[in-house]
Design an enzyme around this catalytic site. Structure first.
Site, mmCIF file in Angstrom:
data_model
loop_
_atom_site.group_PDB
_atom_site.id
_atom_site.type_symbol
_atom_site.label_atom_id
_atom_site.label_comp_id
_atom_site.label_asym_id
_atom_site.label_seq_id
_atom_site.Cartn_x
_atom_site.Cartn_y
_atom_site.Cartn_z
ATOM 1 N N CYS B 118 2.666 51.829 19.207
ATOM 2 C CA CYS B 118 2.428 51.924 20.643
ATOM 3 C C CYS B 118 1.850 50.580 21.030
ATOM 4 O O CYS B 118 0.695 50.287 20.748
ATOM 5 C CB CYS B 118 1.445 53.048 20.974
ATOM 6 N N CYS B 121 -1.059 50.755 23.907
ATOM 7 C CA CYS B 121 -2.367 51.364 23.610
ATOM 8 C C CYS B 121 -2.346 51.866 22.179
ATOM 9 O O CYS B 121 -2.387 51.065 21.260
ATOM 10 C CB CYS B 121 -2.734 52.436 24.628
ATOM 11 N N SER B 122 -2.259 53.153 21.982
ATOM 12 C CA SER B 122 -2.331 53.656 20.610
ATOM 13 C C SER B 122 -1.719 55.044 20.535
ATOM 14 O O SER B 122 -2.156 55.862 19.737
ATOM 15 C CB SER B 122 -3.781 53.732 20.179
ATOM 16 N N CYS B 123 -0.716 55.309 21.375
ATOM 17 C CA CYS B 123 -0.111 56.636 21.382
ATOM 18 C C CYS B 123 0.430 56.954 19.990
ATOM 19 O O CYS B 123 1.047 56.103 19.340
ATOM 20 C CB CYS B 123 1.011 56.696 22.416
#
Lengths: 107, 216
Positions: B118, B121-123
């Site tokens: 991601c 962000c950090s999905c």
């Protein structure tokens, strides 16, 4: 242009080796995750993941890199909750003082 | 934990704190976290029981859930079809709630290798696989895996043959991915539990490939 990107938008940028670090999530980190899962669930729908992200992206370039992952999250969740009137700045300040005091007493 | 101030009358909700924090000074953001959770409990927005229950859900979620799905898909072609159609529905067959966000499994084949990231962000499919590792959220991984994925995979010890296409999937808040790894040679006759044991988190992110037991 690359120099107009916001700090979170890093796909394709130059960077060093991937440091394969990891740590078991700390209790307070799980609490941050817990708060988000609860306030964004079907029962409450107080804020969305997109609002979380916008709050993080609005931290600005300095804070984005200085804060660690869950620090960015709680900073964004808290601003969202204040903006939505769920909690106030005054309540937060007083409660943080209380939390810190009781922590110091226990130490 | 000291009990001399709270030993009678349980009018205070129990603090959602854990002993692992209590020996260290509280940082500003830790204090903010505890303050926010206590305010939300006081205001009856959430309950202390819900907080505890959610901590337990987070603790109980691990890559082992995803590994079970992969092992079943390797063993049962019909299940694999359902998994590729919807990870969430396939997980429900195991009684596992894979969360509110749709997850798609990208199948590795002899000609195609998939990896997930991601960049913004950090999905991550965390309701199924647990919280992502630190490096998945790092600037280096997010920046580079879309630009030079082969070099990044090499840092994880994964060398892909040159004729294998490498496809990078960038997750979003509304759509998550996991990788369905290629079943390695030398695993014929293994049962689902033995197969699940070789499916690691990193295989399902796509930075490594599962290895047959005893190979290396």
């Amino acid at each position: 242009m690359a120099n107009q990107r916001r700090p979170h938008d890093m796909g394709g940028a130059e960077a060093g080796p991937v440091e394969q670090t990891e740590h078991a999530p700390e209790s307070w980190e799980k609490t941050v995750d817990t708060i988000l899962r609860l306030v964004s669930d079907k029962k409450r729908r107080i804020m969305t993941v997109d609002e979380l992200r916008r709050g993080i992206e609005d931290l600005g370039p300095g804070a984005y890199d200085e804060l660690n992952y869950y620090e960015r999250w709680i900073a964004s969740i808290t601003s969202n909750l204040i903006a939505k009137g769920v909690i106030t700045v005054e309540e937060l300040g007083a409660k943080m003082e209380e939390v810190e005091k009781s922590w110091a007493e226990k130490a | 934990m000291s009990d001399h101030t709270h030993d009678h009358g349980d009018h205070h909700p129990p603090h959602p704190m854990q002993p692992d924090l209590e020996d260290t000074p509280l940082t500003y953001h830790q204090s903010m976290t505890l303050a926010v959770v206590e305010l939300l409990i006081e205001k009856n927005v959430i309950s202390a029981d819900e907080v505890r229950a959610m901590h337990e859900v987070i603790d109980a979620t691990s890559p082992a859930l995803g590994a079970k799905l992969v092992a079943r898909a390797w063993s049962d072609a019909e299940f694999k079809k359902r998994l590729l159609k919807s990870v969430n529905d396939a997980a429900a067959e195991f009684g596992v709630d894979a969360g509110p966000v749709p997850i798609r499994a990208m199948e590795n084949t002899t000609g195609v290798h998939n990896v997930i990231v991601c960049t913004l962000c950090s999905c991550y499919p965390k309701y199924l696989l647990g919280l992502p590792p630190d490096w998945y959220k790092s600037r280096a991984y997010r920046s580079r895996v879309v630009r030079e994925p082969r070099a990044v995979l090499a840092e994880f010890g994964t060398q892909l043959p040159g004729d294998v296409d490498l496809v990078v999937h960038d997750s979003t808040a509304d759509f998550r991915y996991m990788v369905l790894p290629l079943r390695p040679a030398g695993t014929d006759g293994l049962g689902e539990e033995e197969l699940a044991a070789i499916v690691t988190r990193d295989c399902m992110i796509g930075v490594t490939c599962p290895k047959a037991p005893g190979s290396e």
